[in-house]
Design a protein around this motif. Structure first.
Motif, PDB file in Angstrom:
ATOM      1  N   GLU A 222      -5.893 -50.518  -8.723  1.00  0.00           N
ATOM      2  CA  GLU A 222      -6.098 -51.216  -9.986  1.00  0.00           C
ATOM      3  C   GLU A 222      -4.887 -52.125 -10.207  1.00  0.00           C
ATOM      4  N   PRO A 223      -5.002 -53.169 -11.008  1.00  0.00           N
ATOM      5  CA  PRO A 223      -3.902 -54.135 -11.135  1.00  0.00           C
ATOM      6  C   PRO A 223      -2.840 -53.779 -12.175  1.00  0.00           C
ATOM      7  N   TYR A 224      -2.620 -52.498 -12.451  1.00  0.00           N
ATOM      8  CA  TYR A 224      -1.653 -52.146 -13.487  1.00  0.00           C
ATOM      9  C   TYR A 224      -0.630 -51.102 -13.028  1.00  0.00           C
ATOM     10  N   TYR A 225      -0.412 -50.973 -11.725  1.00  0.00           N
ATOM     11  CA  TYR A 225       0.573 -50.017 -11.228  1.00  0.00           C
ATOM     12  C   TYR A 225       1.986 -50.551 -11.440  1.00  0.00           C
ATOM     13  N   TYR A 226       2.905 -49.645 -11.753  1.00  0.00           N
ATOM     14  CA  TYR A 226       4.317 -50.004 -11.850  1.00  0.00           C
ATOM     15  C   TYR A 226       4.797 -50.504 -10.502  1.00  0.00           C
ATOM     16  N   LEU A 227       5.457 -51.620 -10.481  1.00  0.00           N
ATOM     17  CA  LEU A 227       6.066 -52.102  -9.252  1.00  0.00           C
ATOM     18  C   LEU A 227       7.247 -51.206  -8.881  1.00  0.00           C
ATOM     19  N   GLY A 228       7.925 -50.681  -9.881  1.00  0.00           N
ATOM     20  CA  GLY A 228       9.129 -49.890  -9.648  1.00  0.00           C
ATOM     21  C   GLY A 228       8.893 -48.446  -9.285  1.00  0.00           C
ATOM     22  N   GLY A 229       7.662 -48.023  -9.034  1.00  0.00           N
ATOM     23  CA  GLY A 229       7.406 -46.628  -8.692  1.00  0.00           C
ATOM     24  C   GLY A 229       7.712 -46.310  -7.240  1.00  0.00           C
ATOM     25  N   PHE A 230       7.333 -45.112  -6.836  1.00  0.00           N
ATOM     26  CA  PHE A 230       7.570 -44.637  -5.473  1.00  0.00           C
ATOM     27  C   PHE A 230       6.266 -44.236  -4.823  1.00  0.00           C
ATOM     28  N   HIS A 231       6.243 -44.293  -3.496  1.00  0.00           N
ATOM     29  CA  HIS A 231       5.116 -43.788  -2.715  1.00  0.00           C
ATOM     30  C   HIS A 231       5.675 -43.179  -1.439  1.00  0.00           C
ATOM     31  N   GLY A 232       5.293 -41.940  -1.174  1.00  0.00           N
ATOM     32  CA  GLY A 232       5.754 -41.273   0.040  1.00  0.00           C
ATOM     33  C   GLY A 232       7.266 -41.172   0.133  1.00  0.00           C
ATOM     34  N   GLY A 233       7.937 -41.043  -1.005  1.00  0.00           N
ATOM     35  CA  GLY A 233       9.389 -40.913  -1.011  1.00  0.00           C
ATOM     36  C   GLY A 233      10.147 -42.219  -0.850  1.00  0.00           C
ATOM     37  N   LYS A 234       9.432 -43.340  -0.762  1.00  0.00           N
ATOM     38  CA  LYS A 234      10.067 -44.652  -0.625  1.00  0.00           C
ATOM     39  C   LYS A 234       9.664 -45.530  -1.807  1.00  0.00           C
ATOM     40  N   PRO A 235      10.508 -46.481  -2.182  1.00  0.00           N
ATOM     41  CA  PRO A 235      10.108 -47.416  -3.243  1.00  0.00           C
ATOM     42  C   PRO A 235       8.817 -48.141  -2.869  1.00  0.00           C
ATOM     43  N   ARG A 236       7.954 -48.361  -3.847  1.00  0.00           N
ATOM     44  CA  ARG A 236       6.679 -49.050  -3.584  1.00  0.00           C
ATOM     45  C   ARG A 236       6.876 -50.412  -2.942  1.00  0.00           C
ATOM     46  N   ILE A 237       7.949 -51.104  -3.291  1.00  0.00           N
ATOM     47  CA  ILE A 237       8.165 -52.434  -2.720  1.00  0.00           C
ATOM     48  C   ILE A 237       8.436 -52.368  -1.224  1.00  0.00           C
ATOM     49  N   GLU A 238       8.767 -51.186  -0.692  1.00  0.00           N
ATOM     50  CA  GLU A 238       8.987 -51.013   0.742  1.00  0.00           C
ATOM     51  C   GLU A 238       7.789 -50.383   1.443  1.00  0.00           C
ATOM     52  N   SER A 239       7.017 -49.593   0.735  1.00  0.00           N
ATOM     53  CA  SER A 239       5.952 -48.832   1.388  1.00  0.00           C
ATOM     54  C   SER A 239       4.561 -49.445   1.244  1.00  0.00           C
ATOM     55  N   LEU A 240       4.384 -50.371   0.316  1.00  0.00           N
ATOM     56  CA  LEU A 240       3.086 -51.018   0.105  1.00  0.00           C
ATOM     57  C   LEU A 240       3.297 -52.506  -0.166  1.00  0.00           C
ATOM     58  N   HIS A 241       2.283 -53.308   0.117  1.00  0.00           N
ATOM     59  CA  HIS A 241       2.301 -54.702  -0.316  1.00  0.00           C
ATOM     60  C   HIS A 241       1.839 -54.736  -1.766  1.00  0.00           C
ATOM     61  N   PHE A 242       2.157 -55.810  -2.466  1.00  0.00           N
ATOM     62  CA  PHE A 242       1.782 -55.902  -3.873  1.00  0.00           C
ATOM     63  C   PHE A 242       1.429 -57.333  -4.227  1.00  0.00           C
ATOM     64  N   SER A 243       0.629 -57.463  -5.270  1.00  0.00           N
ATOM     65  CA  SER A 243       0.200 -58.771  -5.770  1.00  0.00           C
ATOM     66  C   SER A 243       1.300 -59.400  -6.604  1.00  0.00           C
ATOM     67  N   CYS A 244       1.005 -60.584  -7.112  1.00  0.00           N
ATOM     68  CA  CYS A 244       1.886 -61.140  -8.125  1.00  0.00           C
ATOM     69  C   CYS A 244       1.805 -60.229  -9.354  1.00  0.00           C
ATOM     70  N   VAL A 245       2.723 -60.377 -10.256  1.00  0.00           N
ATOM     71  CA  VAL A 245       2.747 -59.549 -11.460  1.00  0.00           C
ATOM     72  C   VAL A 245       1.536 -59.890 -12.321  1.00  0.00           C
ATOM     73  N   THR A 246       0.769 -58.872 -12.671  1.00  0.00           N
ATOM     74  CA  THR A 246      -0.433 -59.066 -13.481  1.00  0.00           C
ATOM     75  C   THR A 246      -0.171 -58.843 -14.966  1.00  0.00           C
ATOM     76  N   ALA A 247       0.881 -58.111 -15.276  1.00  0.00           N
ATOM     77  CA  ALA A 247       1.215 -57.827 -16.678  1.00  0.00           C
ATOM     78  C   ALA A 247       2.640 -57.301 -16.746  1.00  0.00           C
ATOM     79  N   GLY A 248       3.192 -57.365 -17.906  1.00  0.00           N
ATOM     80  CA  GLY A 248       4.474 -56.740 -18.183  1.00  0.00           C
ATOM     81  C   GLY A 248       4.313 -55.930 -19.454  1.00  0.00           C
ATOM     82  N   THR A 249       4.659 -54.670 -19.401  1.00  0.00           N
ATOM     83  CA  THR A 249       4.467 -53.817 -20.573  1.00  0.00           C
ATOM     84  C   THR A 249       5.792 -53.191 -20.998  1.00  0.00           C
ATOM     85  N   ALA A 250       5.946 -53.031 -22.284  1.00  0.00           N
ATOM     86  CA  ALA A 250       7.132 -52.390 -22.839  1.00  0.00           C
ATOM     87  C   ALA A 250       6.790 -50.935 -23.133  1.00  0.00           C
TER      88      ALA A 250
END
Length: 192
Positions: free
Chosen positions: A13-41
Motif C-alpha cells: 500500500e502507498p502509506y508505509y513509513y520510509l524510515g521503518g525496518f525490514h528483516g533487521g535492515k532499514p527499508r531504504i536498503e532492503s526494499l525499493h520504494f516509490s516517490c513520497v506519497t504523503a507526509g504525516t505528523a
C-alpha cells in the motif's frame, strides 16, 4: 513488507513509513520504494486530565513516574519516534488502535502513539505533537544484482554475480556485459 520482499505481491500500500525496518535492515536498503506519497505528523495521546501537554512534559513523566508504558500499533511506529523518547520508556505493542486508545484512557499506558489522523473519541485525550513529519511510500521488491557475460561469438550467455564495481564475476570470455543494478537503473561493465 514480507510479502513484497518475497515477491508474493508486487507492491505495498502507498502509506508505509520510509524510515521503518525490514528483516533487521532499514527499508531504504532492503526494499525499493516509490516517490513520497504523503507526509504525516504523528502525535502522542495522553489522558486529557494528565497535565502533560508537551513532549518535554511527557519525557519528564516517563523519567520520574512509575508508568513508563507507551503504546504503539507496530514496530515501525516505535522505530520512527524512539529517539525522541526518554530512554526509560517501555514500548507496548497493540495492533488495534481502539484498544490502544482505551488503554491510554484507563491508565494502563501513560501515552499512545498515533501515526496519522485522530484517536477515537479525541475529547478524552490531550494530543502532543512529535514535531516529526514522516514520509510515506509504496514498497517494491529489491532486485538481485545479476549480470550476463556473452562470449566473443555472442552465442553463449553465462551469468554470474555482479561485483560492486559492476564487473561480472561469473564465467565468460569477453564481450560486454549488462549489469542489472535495480529495477530503475542498469549499468554496463566488463566481463572477467
Amino acid at each position: 513488507g514480507d510479502r513484497v520482499a518475497d515477491g508474493t505481491v508486487d507492491m505495498s500500500e502507498p502509506y508505509y513509513y520510509l524510515g521503518g525496518f525490514h528483516g533487521g535492515k532499514p527499508r531504504i536498503e532492503s526494499l525499493h520504494f516509490s516517490c513520497v506519497t504523503a507526509g504525516t505528523a504523528g502525535i502522542f495521546i495522553v489522558k486529557s486530565d494528565a497535565r502533560i501537554n508537551t513532549l518535554d512534559a511527557l519525557n519528564s513523566a516517563i523519567a520520574s513516574g512509575s508508568n513508563k508504558k507507551i503504546g504503539f500499533i507496530g514496530q515501525g511506529n516505535y522505530d520512527s519516534v524512539k529517539d525522541i523518547l526518554d530512554d526509560t520508556a517501555v514500548a507496548v505493542f497493540e495492533t488495534d488502535g481502539v484498544v490502544l486508545a482505551n488503554q491510554v484512557a484507563d491508565g494502563t499506558l501513560l501515552a499512545g502513539y498515533v501515526s496519522e489522523g485522530a484517536p477515537p473519541d479525541p475529547t478524552r485525550f490531550m494530543e502532543i505533537s512529535t514535531g516529526i513529519i514522516s514520509p510515506r511510500v509504496a514498497l517494491f521488491k529489491k532486485d538481485v544484482d545479476t549480470c550476463s557475460c556473452p562470449d566473443n561469438t555472442n552465442t553463449n550467455t553465462n551469468t554470474g554475480a555482479a561485483d560492486a564495481g559492476g564487473a561480472c564475476t561469473g564465467t565468460g570470455t569477453g564481450g560486454s556485459s549488462r549489469v542489472v543494478i535495480n529495477m530503475f537503473n542498469s549499468q554496463s561493465g566488463s566481463c572477467n
